[in-house]
Design a protein around this motif. Structure first.
Motif, PDB file in Angstrom:
ATOM      1  N   VAL A 191      70.527  27.513  12.903  1.00 24.12           N
ATOM      2  CA  VAL A 191      69.716  27.554  14.112  1.00 24.12           C
ATOM      3  C   VAL A 191      69.206  26.151  14.384  1.00 24.12           C
ATOM      4  CG1 VAL A 191      67.647  28.486  15.193  1.00 24.12           C
ATOM      5  CG2 VAL A 191      69.013  29.922  13.652  1.00 24.12           C
ATOM      6  N   LEU A 192      69.466  25.686  15.580  1.00 29.12           N
ATOM      7  CA  LEU A 192      69.041  24.343  15.957  1.00 29.12           C
ATOM      8  C   LEU A 192      68.036  24.429  17.092  1.00 29.12           C
ATOM      9  CD1 LEU A 192      72.547  22.629  16.045  1.00 29.12           C
ATOM     10  CD2 LEU A 192      70.881  22.601  14.200  1.00 29.12           C
ATOM     11  N   SER A 193      67.113  23.514  17.128  1.00 28.89           N
ATOM     12  CA  SER A 193      66.107  23.496  18.177  1.00 28.89           C
ATOM     13  C   SER A 193      65.888  22.058  18.609  1.00 28.89           C
ATOM     14  CB  SER A 193      64.798  24.082  17.652  1.00 28.89           C
ATOM     15  OG  SER A 193      63.750  23.803  18.556  1.00 28.89           O
ATOM     16  N   LEU A 202      62.982  20.163  16.960  1.00 30.73           N
ATOM     17  CA  LEU A 202      63.094  19.678  15.591  1.00 30.73           C
ATOM     18  C   LEU A 202      64.306  18.765  15.487  1.00 30.73           C
ATOM     19  CD1 LEU A 202      62.514  22.987  13.596  1.00 30.73           C
ATOM     20  CD2 LEU A 202      60.834  21.229  14.163  1.00 30.73           C
ATOM     21  N   CYS A 257      64.018  18.833  10.218  1.00 25.25           N
ATOM     22  CA  CYS A 257      64.743  19.911   9.526  1.00 25.25           C
ATOM     23  C   CYS A 257      64.862  19.622   8.043  1.00 25.25           C
ATOM     24  CB  CYS A 257      66.124  20.104  10.143  1.00 25.25           C
ATOM     25  SG  CYS A 257      66.057  20.791  11.818  1.00 25.25           S
ATOM     26  N   ASP A 284      63.318  21.857   5.102  1.00 25.54           N
ATOM     27  CA  ASP A 284      64.226  22.342   4.064  1.00 25.54           C
ATOM     28  C   ASP A 284      63.662  22.060   2.667  1.00 25.54           C
ATOM     29  OD1 ASP A 284      66.822  23.452   3.171  1.00 25.54           O
ATOM     30  OD2 ASP A 284      67.140  21.409   2.434  1.00 25.54           O
ATOM     31  N   GLN A 297      60.540  24.218   1.997  1.00 19.38           N
ATOM     32  CA  GLN A 297      60.845  25.626   1.742  1.00 19.38           C
ATOM     33  C   GLN A 297      61.273  25.834   0.294  1.00 19.38           C
ATOM     34  OE1 GLN A 297      62.753  28.175   5.027  1.00 19.38           O
ATOM     35  NE2 GLN A 297      63.604  26.125   5.330  1.00 19.38           N
ATOM     36  N   VAL A 344      55.253  25.192  12.979  1.00 20.20           N
ATOM     37  CA  VAL A 344      56.560  25.334  12.330  1.00 20.20           C
ATOM     38  C   VAL A 344      56.353  25.656  10.852  1.00 20.20           C
ATOM     39  CG1 VAL A 344      58.697  24.138  11.699  1.00 20.20           C
ATOM     40  CG2 VAL A 344      57.706  23.809  13.984  1.00 20.20           C
ATOM     41  N   ARG A 377      67.983  28.032   7.255  1.00 20.21           N
ATOM     42  CA  ARG A 377      68.641  26.762   7.561  1.00 20.21           C
ATOM     43  C   ARG A 377      68.347  26.404   9.011  1.00 20.21           C
ATOM     44  NH1 ARG A 377      74.569  27.342   6.530  1.00 20.21           N
ATOM     45  NH2 ARG A 377      74.536  25.158   7.098  1.00 20.21           N
ATOM     46  N   LEU A 378      67.665  25.309   9.217  1.00 21.06           N
ATOM     47  CA  LEU A 378      67.287  24.883  10.559  1.00 21.06           C
ATOM     48  C   LEU A 378      68.196  23.825  11.130  1.00 21.06           C
ATOM     49  CD1 LEU A 378      63.444  24.639  10.083  1.00 21.06           C
ATOM     50  CD2 LEU A 378      64.735  26.424  11.221  1.00 21.06           C
TER      51      LEU A 378
END
Length: 176
Positions: free
Chosen positions: A13-15, A18, A23, A27, A30, A63, A164-165
């Motif tokens: 997933v991408l934004s 970010l 990202c 990561d 997390q 976020v 996963r971002l």
């Protein structure tokens, strides 16, 4: 390759909010929420000051919502976990809100999620044993449940993994 807002690319997933460095920071956090800022900065290729500013912005933007310790429930006396699918007696907003408030006050309910399908809510319950689980199940009709289906958790097939971002490595990302 970085792609625009909210798209799915190769399972990631991408934004546009970010960038790849954000990202990478998320990561690392997390996987190891208590990593010292200097180590985090080294891992993502930024200065400690720039990393600290980014982490602060990620928190302010919502976020990063917190850093939590994972607890081995069995080691702290929680020997039984169950997933309980609940169908509510009434489906209006007030009834759903009352049910949500009631389960929020139940310490044995680790998580409660609204779900689609034949059931309304999925509860993750942790109890010391069957007697405590039974107390929770007996309380459900009093707080608005018409039916509850209980599944005992036998073990974990896959532990919770980080979402996963974006690119997991910072290679190719612009250094700031």
């Amino acid at each position: 390759m970085w792609i625009g807002t909210g798209v799915l690319h190769n399972g990631v997933v991408l934004s546009s909010d970010l960038d790849p460095l954000d990202c990478a920071i998320v990561d690392v956090l997390q996987r190891q929420g208590d990593v010292p800022n200097v180590e985090l900065a080294r891992a993502v290729g930024l200065s400690p000051a720039a990393t600290l500013r980014r982490v602060a912005r990620l928190r302010a933007d919502g976020v990063i919502t917190g850093v939590h310790a994972r607890v081995d429930l069995e080691r702290v006396g929680v020997g039984l976990q169950a997933f309980v699918l609940v169908v509510l007696e009434e489906h209006d907003e007030d009834s759903a809100a009352r049910f949500a408030q009631a389960v929020t006050r139940m310490p044995q309910v680790l998580r409660a999620d609204a779900v689609s399908g034949a059931d309304d809510v999925l509860l993750h319950v942790a109890a010391a044993g069957t007697a405590e689980l039974q107390e929770v199940l007996r309380a459900l009709p009093r707080i608005g449940a018409r039916r509850a289906t209980t599944m005992l958790r036998l073990g974990s097939v896959k532990e919770q993994s980080p979402i996963r971002l974006g690119p997991s490595a910072v290679s190719g990302a612009a250094r700031r």
